[in-house]
Design an enzyme around this catalytic site. Structure first.
Site, mmCIF file in Angstrom:
data_model
loop_
_atom_site.group_PDB
_atom_site.id
_atom_site.type_symbol
_atom_site.label_atom_id
_atom_site.label_comp_id
_atom_site.label_asym_id
_atom_site.label_seq_id
_atom_site.Cartn_x
_atom_site.Cartn_y
_atom_site.Cartn_z
ATOM 1 N N LYS A 191 -42.439 22.181 24.624
ATOM 2 C CA LYS A 191 -42.694 23.370 23.803
ATOM 3 C C LYS A 191 -41.355 23.816 23.265
ATOM 4 O O LYS A 191 -40.398 23.996 24.033
ATOM 5 C CB LYS A 191 -43.304 24.431 24.713
HETATM 6 O O1 LIG Z 1 -37.325 33.775 25.183
HETATM 7 P P1 LIG Z 1 -38.006 34.471 24.076
HETATM 8 O O2 LIG Z 1 -37.730 33.886 22.757
HETATM 9 O O3 LIG Z 1 -37.782 35.922 24.144
HETATM 10 O O4 LIG Z 1 -39.549 34.282 24.232
HETATM 11 C C1 LIG Z 1 -40.105 33.672 25.314
HETATM 12 C C2 LIG Z 1 -41.589 33.854 25.246
HETATM 13 O O5 LIG Z 1 -42.081 33.055 24.236
HETATM 14 C C3 LIG Z 1 -43.039 32.197 24.762
HETATM 15 O O6 LIG Z 1 -42.383 30.992 25.075
HETATM 16 C C4 LIG Z 1 -44.126 31.995 23.749
HETATM 17 O O7 LIG Z 1 -44.704 33.215 23.433
HETATM 18 P P2 LIG Z 1 -44.725 33.759 21.953
HETATM 19 O O8 LIG Z 1 -45.777 32.931 21.233
HETATM 20 O O9 LIG Z 1 -45.117 35.180 22.069
HETATM 21 O O10 LIG Z 1 -43.376 33.544 21.354
HETATM 22 C C5 LIG Z 1 -43.494 32.816 26.046
HETATM 23 O O11 LIG Z 1 -44.003 31.881 26.914
HETATM 24 C C6 LIG Z 1 -42.245 33.480 26.512
HETATM 25 O O12 LIG Z 1 -42.465 34.588 27.279
#
Ligand SMILES: O=P(O)(O)OC[C@H]1O[C@](O)(COP(=O)(O)O)[C@@H](O)[C@@H]1O
Length: 281
Positions: A191
């Site tokens: 991911k």
């Molecule tokens: O580290 P960042 O960019 O603040 O976001 C991390 C978040 O984004 C994700 O990877 C994906 O979520 P989103 O689709 O809301 O971006 C979550 O699993 C995680 O909490």
């Protein structure tokens, strides 16, 4: 003959990916990783049962959460929906210079007890704490693979050297490097960030050498069609789908939006047509 574990890994991956090799997965670790304020826009979604019921009803392929939420609300995840348990995280309350580390908050055994179909961990490639996260990932992956569980890497390059050398963590050369590092470290699913264009994301997919690459959703787009278009580009670039959090739970009514995303991902429907079909336009 295949080792038993290989059969288990393949079977469990099929709980996320449909026959087309693509998946839409709901991410719900934000209460921990960003804090409950992420839910303020639609506060009822802070209740994991309420939002999980909606995403499952809409036909989502899989969900990702931390162990404690799986204990509280994991029974909302029907047996035909893949359950991904993430074993590393961090809070946003840490001092800034410690935000570049994800710590382990659960163990492979916990995920197995919770009925997980896949086990996930983050690596911030390029972080000063990269070494710690590499080891965490290696330990999780080695044990999970022994038990027949696929392992998902949230391959998120970030850190001061990246900013200095490339300007931004979404530079395709950096994202591509992270995806390659994830593949080389044994991930079964990756991911990662959007790189800004179909052409550059295709390079990320190539660099992952056959390991499926899924988009990490990112901040909510005001216009839902903009996000559908982004996911369309991911699919066109050879990506295997998306793991989406805020773009789902920060919408008042996530169900038609999820259904439209599923049309784009699994039926190759044009984003505007998909939006129209689900009443979003
Ligand atoms: O580290 P960042 O960019 O603040 O976001 C991390 C978040 O984004 C994700 O990877 C994906 O979520 P989103 O689709 O809301 O971006 C979550 O699993 C995680 O909490």
């Amino acid at each position: 003959m295949d080792a038993y574990q290989s059969v288990g890994i393949r079977r469990r991956l099929r709980r996320f990916f449909r026959r087309d090799g693509r998946a839409l997965i709901f991410a719900m670790d934000h209460g921990f990783e960003h804090g409950p304020t992420d839910f303020e826009e639609h506060w009822e979604h802070v209740n994991p049962r309420i939002i999980l019921r909606k995403v499952v009803r809409a036909g989502i392929d899989g969900v990702m959460m931390l162990p404690g939420i799986a204990r509280i609300a994991g029974d909302e995840v029907k047996p035909n929906v893949g359950l991904m348990i993430k074993l590393t995280s961090k809070t946003n309350l840490r001092p800034k210079d410690e935000q570049l580390l994800q710590s382990q908050l659960g163990f492979v055994e916990d995920a197995v007890k919770l009925g997980a179909d896949a086990i996930a961990a983050t690596v911030y490639w390029g972080s000063p704490q990269e070494d710690v996260m590499m080891r965490q990932f290696a330990e999780i992956a080695s044990y999970a693979h022994d038990l027949g569980f696929p392992v998902v890497q949230f391959a998120y390059p970030r850190g001061p050297y990246i900013n200095e050398k490339y300007g931004r963590k979404e530079d395709y050369r950096v994202v591509m490097y992270g995806a390659r590092a994830a593949a080389e470290s044994g991930a079964d699913m990756i991911k990662t960030y959007w790189t800004g264009s179909k052409e550059t994301f295709a390079k990320v997919v190539d660099a992952a050498a056959g390991v499926p690459v899924l988009l990490s959703g990112g901040a909510k787009t005001e216009n839902p069609v903009d996000f559908l278009k982004l996911v369309w580009d991911v699919i066109e670039a050879g990506g295997s789908g998306a793991v989406v959090g805020r773009n789902i739970f920060q919408r008042e009514n996530p169900e038609p939006f999820i259904k439209a995303l599923l049309r784009v991902i699994h039926r190759n429907e044009d984003p505007e047509e998909a939006a129209k079909a689900e009443g979003l336009l």
